[in-house]
Design a protein around this motif. Structure first.
Motif, mmCIF file in Angstrom:
data_model
loop_
_atom_site.group_PDB
_atom_site.id
_atom_site.type_symbol
_atom_site.label_atom_id
_atom_site.label_comp_id
_atom_site.label_asym_id
_atom_site.label_seq_id
_atom_site.Cartn_x
_atom_site.Cartn_y
_atom_site.Cartn_z
ATOM 1 N N VAL A 319 0.832 -1.207 0.000
ATOM 2 C CA VAL A 319 0.000 0.000 0.000
ATOM 3 C C VAL A 319 0.864 1.253 0.000
ATOM 4 O O VAL A 319 0.715 2.147 -0.842
ATOM 5 C CB VAL A 319 -0.960 0.012 1.206
ATOM 6 N N ARG A 320 1.790 1.330 0.950
ATOM 7 C CA ARG A 320 2.586 2.549 1.051
ATOM 8 C C ARG A 320 3.538 2.697 -0.132
ATOM 9 O O ARG A 320 3.762 3.805 -0.636
ATOM 10 C CB ARG A 320 3.387 2.554 2.361
ATOM 11 N N GLY A 321 4.120 1.576 -0.577
ATOM 12 C CA GLY A 321 5.044 1.653 -1.705
ATOM 13 C C GLY A 321 4.380 2.163 -2.964
ATOM 14 O O GLY A 321 4.919 3.035 -3.654
ATOM 15 N N THR A 322 3.195 1.650 -3.276
ATOM 16 C CA THR A 322 2.520 2.069 -4.503
ATOM 17 C C THR A 322 1.939 3.472 -4.383
ATOM 18 O O THR A 322 1.915 4.226 -5.359
ATOM 19 C CB THR A 322 1.413 1.067 -4.884
ATOM 20 N N ASP A 323 1.486 3.846 -3.180
ATOM 21 C CA ASP A 323 1.040 5.234 -2.980
ATOM 22 C C ASP A 323 2.176 6.211 -3.284
ATOM 23 O O ASP A 323 1.990 7.230 -3.965
ATOM 24 C CB ASP A 323 0.567 5.440 -1.540
ATOM 25 N N ILE A 324 3.361 5.910 -2.779
ATOM 26 C CA ILE A 324 4.516 6.784 -2.987
ATOM 27 C C ILE A 324 4.902 6.826 -4.460
ATOM 28 O O ILE A 324 5.203 7.894 -5.012
ATOM 29 C CB ILE A 324 5.692 6.318 -2.106
ATOM 30 N N GLN A 325 4.889 5.685 -5.132
ATOM 31 C CA GLN A 325 5.224 5.646 -6.556
ATOM 32 C C GLN A 325 4.267 6.533 -7.362
ATOM 33 O O GLN A 325 4.687 7.275 -8.259
ATOM 34 C CB GLN A 325 5.178 4.208 -7.065
ATOM 35 N N GLN A 326 2.990 6.448 -7.045
ATOM 36 C CA GLN A 326 2.019 7.259 -7.774
ATOM 37 C C GLN A 326 2.189 8.744 -7.467
ATOM 38 O O GLN A 326 2.093 9.591 -8.369
ATOM 39 C CB GLN A 326 0.604 6.789 -7.431
ATOM 40 N N GLN A 327 2.458 9.075 -6.220
ATOM 41 C CA GLN A 327 2.663 10.485 -5.882
ATOM 42 C C GLN A 327 3.897 11.046 -6.586
ATOM 43 O O GLN A 327 3.901 12.200 -7.026
ATOM 44 C CB GLN A 327 2.811 10.629 -4.369
ATOM 45 N N MET A 332 6.005 14.717 -10.750
ATOM 46 C CA MET A 332 6.828 14.930 -11.947
ATOM 47 C C MET A 332 6.042 15.678 -13.022
ATOM 48 O O MET A 332 6.528 16.638 -13.618
ATOM 49 C CB MET A 332 7.316 13.590 -12.498
ATOM 50 N N VAL A 333 4.813 15.229 -13.254
ATOM 51 C CA VAL A 333 3.977 15.895 -14.248
ATOM 52 C C VAL A 333 3.656 17.318 -13.807
ATOM 53 O O VAL A 333 3.675 18.263 -14.609
ATOM 54 C CB VAL A 333 2.685 15.080 -14.497
ATOM 55 N N GLU A 334 3.379 17.490 -12.522
ATOM 56 C CA GLU A 334 3.110 18.827 -12.016
ATOM 57 C C GLU A 334 4.319 19.739 -12.208
ATOM 58 O O GLU A 334 4.185 20.924 -12.538
ATOM 59 C CB GLU A 334 2.747 18.758 -10.532
ATOM 60 N N ALA A 335 5.506 19.192 -12.030
ATOM 61 C CA ALA A 335 6.713 20.016 -12.125
ATOM 62 C C ALA A 335 6.950 20.533 -13.540
ATOM 63 O O ALA A 335 7.315 21.700 -13.726
ATOM 64 C CB ALA A 335 7.926 19.209 -11.654
ATOM 65 N N VAL A 336 6.740 19.695 -14.549
ATOM 66 C CA VAL A 336 7.045 20.126 -15.926
ATOM 67 C C VAL A 336 5.843 20.755 -16.611
ATOM 68 O O VAL A 336 5.975 21.363 -17.672
ATOM 69 C CB VAL A 336 7.585 18.951 -16.778
ATOM 70 N N GLY A 337 4.644 20.590 -16.035
ATOM 71 C CA GLY A 337 3.456 21.245 -16.566
ATOM 72 C C GLY A 337 3.128 20.833 -17.986
ATOM 73 O O GLY A 337 3.166 19.639 -18.324
ATOM 74 N N TYR A 372 1.735 4.161 -14.110
ATOM 75 C CA TYR A 372 1.783 3.935 -12.669
ATOM 76 C C TYR A 372 0.416 4.033 -11.997
ATOM 77 O O TYR A 372 0.308 3.824 -10.788
ATOM 78 C CB TYR A 372 2.791 4.888 -12.018
ATOM 79 N N ARG A 373 -0.654 4.292 -12.779
ATOM 80 C CA ARG A 373 -1.998 4.180 -12.199
ATOM 81 C C ARG A 373 -2.298 2.734 -11.811
ATOM 82 O O ARG A 373 -3.153 2.491 -10.940
ATOM 83 C CB ARG A 373 -3.059 4.654 -13.202
ATOM 84 N N LYS A 374 -1.625 1.785 -12.416
ATOM 85 C CA LYS A 374 -1.927 0.363 -12.186
ATOM 86 C C LYS A 374 -1.374 -0.161 -10.862
ATOM 87 O O LYS A 374 -1.824 -1.190 -10.353
ATOM 88 C CB LYS A 374 -1.329 -0.484 -13.315
ATOM 89 N N THR A 375 -0.360 0.529 -10.293
ATOM 90 C CA THR A 375 0.359 -0.071 -9.172
ATOM 91 C C THR A 375 -0.509 -0.283 -7.935
ATOM 92 O O THR A 375 -0.258 -1.192 -7.143
ATOM 93 C CB THR A 375 1.586 0.784 -8.789
ATOM 94 N N SER A 376 -1.533 0.555 -7.768
ATOM 95 C CA SER A 376 -2.411 0.382 -6.603
ATOM 96 C C SER A 376 -3.441 -0.716 -6.821
ATOM 97 O O SER A 376 -4.215 -1.025 -5.910
ATOM 98 C CB SER A 376 -3.122 1.702 -6.272
ATOM 99 N N ILE A 377 -3.427 -1.335 -8.011
ATOM 100 C CA ILE A 377 -4.391 -2.390 -8.322
ATOM 101 C C ILE A 377 -3.725 -3.760 -8.395
ATOM 102 O O ILE A 377 -4.219 -4.733 -7.834
ATOM 103 C CB ILE A 377 -5.119 -2.090 -9.651
#
Length: 396
Positions: A319-327, A332-337, A372-377
């Motif tokens: 749970v925590r590992g995949t939450d962190i990966q997704q965040q 990253m996307v937020e940073a480069v816009g 990485y949307r898949k990692t929590s599934i």
């Protein structure tokens, strides 16, 4: 638990770093560090490099061809591989089915399959999920009916990662329909080249062919390919998932991605200043780094009791590992816009040296985010993991 590395641990870390600096091909390192797509040949090449060193299966005991490392050494190795930017060793053989074969397989299965996993002679995939049995895996309907020295397998699996490359699939099948659903499942090893198997691709949002549907139409599987006892496959499946969920935490890769994110945030500008100096963004970054540090400590705690086998703590790591990966992918996307918006498949596949948007770091990030949307599934959805934590750890 002592979290301080000993002198022997530090010497081992130096040995690993020296080997990776010499042995890791530059083209593979470039693909990993720049979020480009790896193909089968890339994965097999790196697998064979590690196999020649005897380091491809860090968690295996010496008697089966592993290096016999301590849990801390395995953690160091994983961290150094991630830091260097190595391809991930495909987990389905080395980290998933192999521990099941070691624990529950026959002597003949161990002698046949384990060396072939080490050498990458067999590429494995996982036959668990079905259209009506994902999080509720015990509801699977793929059947295996005994016919003399064979089982006749009929049914369908879905979301089967890289099945288009696979030589073998470890598969959960229903061998008894007259009992409670968890009690009628068996664990079969099936040759993917058998008559009656059809693999149909599922193309994802980023246009990559990573997952598949697999159909079984009267596929004959030798009874010798049954792992353990008939109708005891649910026990073996849970054992395998414990190993899978522990590995999904991927602390080393997340630390590498965090460093990459900091680099992006340092170069991007907001109101004339580096983004990393923006209070809101830097607060998100700091919070995520703290969560990652806590996860690493938890991983080391779990590894320190690895001799007892994976327990419900693996669900916490998943749970925590995949939450962190997704965040990480989100920030990253937020940073480069807007620079993340153009979609450049040719660059992702390595068909061009540079991206069309003149920003090689930003070009793959939206594809990376979608993937990485898949990692929590996968590996059991995070909602299911929270149920396991509630029941088996908190006792609620």
């Amino acid at each position: 638990m002592d979290l301080t590395y000993t002198d022997d641990d530090l010497a081992f870390r130096d040995e690993v770093r020296a080997f990776l600096a010499e042995a890791l091909p530059a083209d593979l390192q470039h693909k990993v560090r720049h979020h480009l797509r790896l193909n089968k040949e890339d994965s097999v090449r790196w697998h064979k490099i590690l196999a020649s060193k005897g380091w491809v299966a860090p968690g295996w005991p010496v008697e089966f061809g592993g290096p016999g490392w301590t849990p801390v050494q395995r953690h160091i190795f994983d961290e150094e591989c991630a830091r260097a930017g190595t391809p991930q060793i495909m987990p389905f053989g080395v980290n998933m089915v192999a521990p099941v074969i070691m624990a529950f397989g026959s002597p003949e299965q161990k002698a046949h399959y384990l060396p072939r996993i080490l050498s990458c002679e067999d590429w494995w995939c996982q036959g668990y999920s079905e259209p009506g049995a994902g999080s509720d895996l015990a509801s699977l309907k793929t059947t295996a009916v005994r016919d003399g020295d064979h089982y006749i397998v009929n049914g369908q699996k879905t979301w089967t990662t890289l099945a288009q490359h696979a030589d073998m699939i470890f598969c959960l099948v229903r061998t008894d329909t007259g009992v409670r659903k968890q009690e009628g499942i068996s664990f079969l090893l099936i040759n993917m080249h058998s008559p009656g198997i059809t693999v149909r691709p599922i193309i994802m949002l980023d246009e990559d062919h990573e997952v598949n549907e697999v159909f079984f139409d009267n596929v004959r599987v030798p009874v010798a390919n049954l792992v353990g006892q008939e109708n005891k496959g649910w026990t073996y499946a849970k054992y395998l998932l414990g190993h899978e969920r522990t590995g999904i935490a991927a602390v080393g890769r997340s630390k590498r991605e965090l460093a990459f994110l900091k680099t992006l945030a340092a170069r991007e500008r907001k109101n004339g200043r580096p983004l990393i100096e923006d209070p809101l963004f830097s607060a998100k970054l700091a919070s995520l780094e703290i969560e990652l540090m806590a996860l690493e400590t938890t991983v080391l705690r779990v590894l320190s009791r690895a001799d007892k086998g994976p327990g419900p703590e693996a669900s916490v790591l998943k749970v925590r590992g995949t939450d962190i990966q997704q965040q990480l992918s989100e920030l990253m996307v937020e940073a480069v816009g807007p620079m993340a918006l153009p979609f450049d498949p040719a660059y992702l596949e390595g068909e061009r040296e540079h991206s069309l948007v003149d920003d090689d770091d930003a070009a793959p990030l939206l594809s990376h985010y979608f993937n990485y949307r898949k990692t929590s599934i996968y590996g059991g959805s995070n909602e299911i993991q929270r149920n396991i934590i509630t029941q088996m750890i908190l006792g609620l």
